[in-house]
Design a protein around this motif. Structure first.
Motif, PDB file in Angstrom:
ATOM      1  N   THR A 270       0.850  -1.191   0.000  1.00  0.00           N
ATOM      2  CA  THR A 270       0.000   0.000   0.000  1.00  0.00           C
ATOM      3  C   THR A 270       0.885   1.240   0.000  1.00  0.00           C
ATOM      4  N   LYS A 271       0.257   2.403  -0.101  1.00  0.00           N
ATOM      5  CA  LYS A 271       0.989   3.669  -0.070  1.00  0.00           C
ATOM      6  C   LYS A 271       0.857   4.310   1.312  1.00  0.00           C
ATOM      7  N   VAL A 272       1.758   5.226   1.604  1.00  0.00           N
ATOM      8  CA  VAL A 272       1.732   5.926   2.885  1.00  0.00           C
ATOM      9  C   VAL A 272       0.386   6.622   3.061  1.00  0.00           C
ATOM     10  N   GLY A 273      -0.112   6.607   4.309  1.00  0.00           N
ATOM     11  CA  GLY A 273      -1.374   7.269   4.604  1.00  0.00           C
ATOM     12  C   GLY A 273      -2.579   6.357   4.557  1.00  0.00           C
ATOM     13  N   GLU A 274      -2.381   5.101   4.150  1.00  0.00           N
ATOM     14  CA  GLU A 274      -3.509   4.164   4.156  1.00  0.00           C
ATOM     15  C   GLU A 274      -3.932   3.883   5.596  1.00  0.00           C
ATOM     16  N   LEU A 275      -5.102   3.285   5.760  1.00  0.00           N
ATOM     17  CA  LEU A 275      -5.616   2.974   7.087  1.00  0.00           C
ATOM     18  C   LEU A 275      -4.648   2.067   7.835  1.00  0.00           C
ATOM     19  N   ALA A 276      -4.443   2.353   9.120  1.00  0.00           N
ATOM     20  CA  ALA A 276      -3.484   1.600   9.924  1.00  0.00           C
ATOM     21  C   ALA A 276      -4.177   0.528  10.752  1.00  0.00           C
ATOM     22  N   ASN A 684       6.048   3.993   1.004  1.00  0.00           N
ATOM     23  CA  ASN A 684       5.348   3.162   1.986  1.00  0.00           C
ATOM     24  C   ASN A 684       5.092   3.883   3.309  1.00  0.00           C
ATOM     25  N   GLN A 685       4.300   3.246   4.166  1.00  0.00           N
ATOM     26  CA  GLN A 685       3.900   3.839   5.441  1.00  0.00           C
ATOM     27  C   GLN A 685       5.036   3.815   6.452  1.00  0.00           C
ATOM     28  N   GLY A 686       5.679   2.662   6.629  1.00  0.00           N
ATOM     29  CA  GLY A 686       6.633   2.479   7.709  1.00  0.00           C
ATOM     30  C   GLY A 686       7.785   3.464   7.668  1.00  0.00           C
ATOM     31  N   TYR A 687       8.325   3.735   6.482  1.00  0.00           N
ATOM     32  CA  TYR A 687       9.462   4.650   6.355  1.00  0.00           C
ATOM     33  C   TYR A 687       8.999   6.102   6.293  1.00  0.00           C
ATOM     34  N   THR A 688       8.045   6.380   5.423  1.00  0.00           N
ATOM     35  CA  THR A 688       7.711   7.762   5.097  1.00  0.00           C
ATOM     36  C   THR A 688       6.986   8.484   6.221  1.00  0.00           C
ATOM     37  N   ALA A 689       6.055   7.795   6.891  1.00  0.00           N
ATOM     38  CA  ALA A 689       5.264   8.456   7.933  1.00  0.00           C
ATOM     39  C   ALA A 689       6.131   8.876   9.115  1.00  0.00           C
ATOM     40  N   ASN A 690       7.249   8.182   9.348  1.00  0.00           N
ATOM     41  CA  ASN A 690       8.187   8.628  10.377  1.00  0.00           C
ATOM     42  C   ASN A 690       8.651  10.048  10.111  1.00  0.00           C
ATOM     43  N   ILE A 691       9.027  10.315   8.852  1.00  0.00           N
ATOM     44  CA  ILE A 691       9.733  11.544   8.511  1.00  0.00           C
ATOM     45  C   ILE A 691       8.783  12.666   8.089  1.00  0.00           C
ATOM     46  N   ASP A 726      10.178  -3.343  -9.635  1.00  0.00           N
ATOM     47  CA  ASP A 726      10.617  -2.815  -8.349  1.00  0.00           C
ATOM     48  C   ASP A 726       9.428  -2.815  -7.387  1.00  0.00           C
ATOM     49  N   VAL A 727       9.503  -3.653  -6.350  1.00  0.00           N
ATOM     50  CA  VAL A 727       8.400  -3.732  -5.388  1.00  0.00           C
ATOM     51  C   VAL A 727       8.616  -2.782  -4.209  1.00  0.00           C
ATOM     52  N   ASN A 728       9.714  -2.057  -4.212  1.00  0.00           N
ATOM     53  CA  ASN A 728       9.995  -1.082  -3.163  1.00  0.00           C
ATOM     54  C   ASN A 728       9.625   0.320  -3.648  1.00  0.00           C
ATOM     55  N   VAL A 729      10.416   0.881  -4.559  1.00  0.00           N
ATOM     56  CA  VAL A 729      10.044   2.134  -5.215  1.00  0.00           C
ATOM     57  C   VAL A 729       9.447   1.744  -6.565  1.00  0.00           C
TER      58      VAL A 729
END
Length: 785
Positions: A270-276, A684-691, A726-729
């Motif tokens: 999923t992309k950053v900001g999706e339901l947690a 993604n959520q895990g990396y991006t939402a931190n920053i 690319d399944v990461n970026v």
């Protein structure tokens, strides 16, 4: 005469070969990396601490083989699998007396007699048994099928302790009997004596076994369970229930080169900001046969809002009105040996707080031992992700790591007195931490000597000055023997890949080299040891860099800036780089007249909290200006022509390359962005939402951090390279930016696609093609004054 001529011809051929192998080319560098030599890996000690086993491939065969080195010897030998099975086992957990050990191996439970060294297989099932240990009464416990079981090591009696059941509570098997059925049943009983006797005697036949003890089933409904932990006396089971969100959309990644000949879809993230997901902490009390949820409402600061919401007055007002507890996620409970204390960590899902908690299982209440608050995001060595490195020193004292001082250091907390003590301090990081078996000494790796040098240290648990155990300058990765008398050192230097060394676990002891993996061809080239320098950026902070001066370089030579990936990663150090291909490519560039700089920009690992979080809410801010300031250093001190500077990097390095070309076009003439993030709202959520927090909560952060918003600024020449699977970026990232460049009418860019490559390339031909394009870009845009 003939022999002399033959010898001369052989010498000439050898000289020519040496000359050829000492000249670097992209094709040579990007081959299967076995050509360098295959370093040893996967170190593990035998139970008796007399031998170390490792995987190695000194002859560059199809796959690695198992080797063994005996303590006191220097020549490793190949080891047969049968020897391995007898000598290497899993790590055993021992009972309080130290007489028996238990461990999981390949999904089954094994028992070890500490005196005789005999191993006994206790289970042999298709279902996995895991997480074994000992209760205070000596019984073995383990998890099977999501439930705890105990096994008496003497009688082998098996007892189930919990009864978690997947899915909803089942409905009654059948409906209530109709009035007609009830009437018939009563009539039968009243008519026939034999039915009366059977009814009266049911349940009390001679020899009938006693009814089984029942355990109340706990139905998980639509939730999953994790983080299971059992108290040492076997009374309490603690666990976390996870409710996964519904309605999130996964990205579809088309795979074009397939065996079937048809395009096949890969189901991506999923992309950053999706339901947690949401998390709940529970305790099951076996004595009461009851489960209850533990509230987080009493946690200090549980309702605190992050500072960034002040930029959004409407959001701030709404959240203040709601006054809700923030959502948190929990780690498994850690118990002391006598079951008198238990601790765990909880981390806020907004990434701003981490609490170390003491749990009173009998009352179901938390009390706060330590609160770590960061207005950017909680992380750093020993406290990354949702797991904090901590444990018990004695029944009432725990250790943990914290960045409270600005750098990750060791702390000890007394649960009874409610006090904390900092054991290590200084402008350096504790990067790994372990407690000795006798619980009197901490062993840790840290960069106390220099940010780019790691050593192994010891310090008493009561505090004091750390004692340095390793002495070789560079990278020292430690695997300690079970008896803690020896250390296996995975060691490397700038120009020398990793090798195995053995050393007694004593300060000042000599480390003995065991392996030599480098190929003759690799050693035939004089690899550079780049200069490690520090400079002040425009904000007054120290920034470290590696510099490869141009060979025979004079004034006005071209320069290339390399940007490492991952963001939070260290590449300016004295050990062998994980960017080994890039390191070799930089040698090639320096051979051909380029000065190369590789910077640990703001956001990199190894330099403490402020450097780590300096990119909060603005990626492409300080991290980009650090590179611009690095170029100024090259111009001022290394004779670089300011009009002939290129930049390249992959992943986060690709992102910075794009930001550099779009926002600093007068500094960077050309650049190559590889597998680049082009819009952080699509990561993604895990990396991006931190920053950057989340797009719908902090739109400002995403607007100023995403290259796609600044593409209008492109002036120089841009090469973009991206793997299509690319399944990461995701490849979609670079396609969206390409469309933007088309719409803007830019014509000084190109996109090279790699149909079979994921985020990290694996095929030598793809590596070669990519770096030939990068080299051509620099040769055609930077070589001409």
């Amino acid at each position: 005469m003939k022999r002399i001529l033959t010898a001369l011809l052989l010498c000439t051929a050898a000289a020519v070969h040496a000359q050829q192998t000492s000249t670097l080319t992209v094709e040579k560098i990007m081959r299967d990396q076995k050509w360098i030599g295959v370093a040893p890996s996967n170190y593990r000690w035998a139970d008796d601490s007399k031998s170390l086993y490792f995987d190695w491939n000194p002859q560059q065969k199809a796959k690695e083989e198992l080797f063994r080195i005996q303590v006191g010897k220097i020549k490793p030998e190949r080891s047969a699998d049968s020897t391995t099975e007898k000598s290497i086992g899993p790590v055993f957990t021992f009972n309080q007396k130290g007489t028996l050990g238990v461990a999981e191996q390949e999904g089954d439970i094994y028992l070890l007699n500490a005196k005789t060294k005999k191993k006994t297989r206790l289970t042999n099932t298709l279902e996995r048994e895991s997480n074994p240990g000992f209760l205070i009464n000596g019984a073995i416990y383990f998890i099977k099928g999501g439930n705890f079981f105990t096994l008496d090591p003497n009688t082998l009696s098996l007892t189930q302790l919990s009864n978690f059941m997947p899915g909803p509570k089942p409905a009654a098997n059948k409906a209530a009997p109709s009035p007609q059925d009830t009437w018939l049943k009563n009539q039968q009983t009243s008519l026939f004596d034999v039915l009366k006797e059977n009814t009266a005697s049911a349940g009390r036949r001679p020899g009938r076994p006693a009814a089984k003890q029942t355990i109340k089933p706990i139905y998980l409904e639509n939730k999953s369970i994790n983080g299971l932990s059992l108290s040492p006396e076997g009374r309490f089971v603690t666990y976390q229930l996870v409710t996964m969100p519904k309605g999130n959309t996964n990205t579809i990644i088309p795979n074009f080169v397939t065996k079937s000949g048809y395009t096949e879809d890969i189901n991506g993230r999923t992309k950053v900001g999706e339901l947690a997901a949401s998390y709940e902490f529970y305790i099951y009390d076996k004595q009461r046969d009851s489960a209850y949820r533990v509230s987080v409402s009493n946690l200090t600061g549980i309702k605190d809002l992050p500072d960034y919401v002040k930029d959004y007055p409407k959001q701030l007002e709404e959240r203040r009105k709601k006054n809700e507890d923030r959502k948190v996620r929990f780690t498994p409970v850690i118990w002391n040996a006598d079951a008198t204390a238990a601790v765990l960590t909880a981390k806020a899902l907004d990434n701003k707080d981490l609490w170390i908690l003491k749990l009173d299982a009998s009352t179901g209440r938390f009390s706060v031992v330590d609160r770590q608050r960061d207005e950017a995001w909680i992380a750093g060595p020993g406290i990354s992700s949702y797991i904090a490195n901590m444990g018990f020193i004695d029944p009432q004292k725990i250790y943990f790591q914290s960045e409270a001082s600005g750098y990750s250091h060791v702390y000890v907390a007394d649960l009874t007195a409610g006090t904390k003590k900092q054991l290590t301090s200084g402008k350096w990081e504790v990067q790994s931490l372990n407690l000795s078996k006798d619980k009197k000494t901490f062993y840790f790796s840290g960069n106390m000597a220099h940010p780019g040098i790691t050593h192994f240290y010891s310090i008493p648990v009561t505090g004091g000055k750390p004692t340095q155990i390793t002495s070789m300058k560079g990278g020292n990765q430690i695997t300690m023997s079970p008896d803690e008398k020896w250390i296996a050192i995975n060691y490397s230097y700038m120009d020398k890949p990793w090798e195995l060394y053995l050393q007694p676990n004593k300060p000042g002891a000599k480390a003995v080299q065991i392996t030599e993996s480098r190929s003759a061809e690799f050693k035939s080239y004089a690899w550079r040891q780049p200069e490690v320098v520090a400079y002040k950026n425009r904000h007054g902070d120290d920034v470290y860099a590696r510099i490869y001066p141009a060979k025979n370089g004079g004034k006005n030579n071209p320069a290339v800036v390399f940007v490492h990936g991952a963001g939070y990663l260290q590449n300016v150090h004295y050990w062998w780089s994980q960017y080994s291909r890039e390191y070799m490519f930089h040698n090639l560039l320096a051979d051909n007249g380029y000065t190369v700089i590789d910077i640990d920009y703001t956001g990199s690992a190894g330099y403490g909290r402020n450097h780590r979080t300096g990119i909060y809410r603005h990626m492409g801010g300080k991290d980009l200006s650090d590179h611009v300031d690095g170029v100024k250093l090259l111009v001022d001190k290394y004779g670089v022509d300011p009009k002939r500077v290129g930049i390249y990097g992959g992943s986060y390095g690709g992102f910075i390359t794009l930001m550099a070309l779009f926002n600093e076009p007068d500094v960077f003439k050309s650049g190559a962005g590889l597998r680049s993030v082009t819009d952080w709202a699509h990561y993604n959520q895990g990396y991006t939402a931190n920053i950057l927090n989340e797009p719908f909560n902090d739109e400002i952060a995403y607007q100023r951090s995403s290259p796609i918003n600044f593409a209008q600024g492109l002036k120089g020449n841009l090469l973009m390279c991206h793997g299509m699977v690319d399944v990461n970026v995701h490849f979609q990232d670079i396609v969206r930016l390409s469309q933007k460049l088309i719409e803007l009418g830019k014509n000084n860019w190109e996109l090279a696609v790699y149909p079979v490559e994921d985020h990290g390339f694996t095929t030598p031909s793809s590596w070669t093609d990519e770096y030939k394009r990068i080299y051509k870009l620099f040769e055609t845009t930077l070589k001409t004054p």
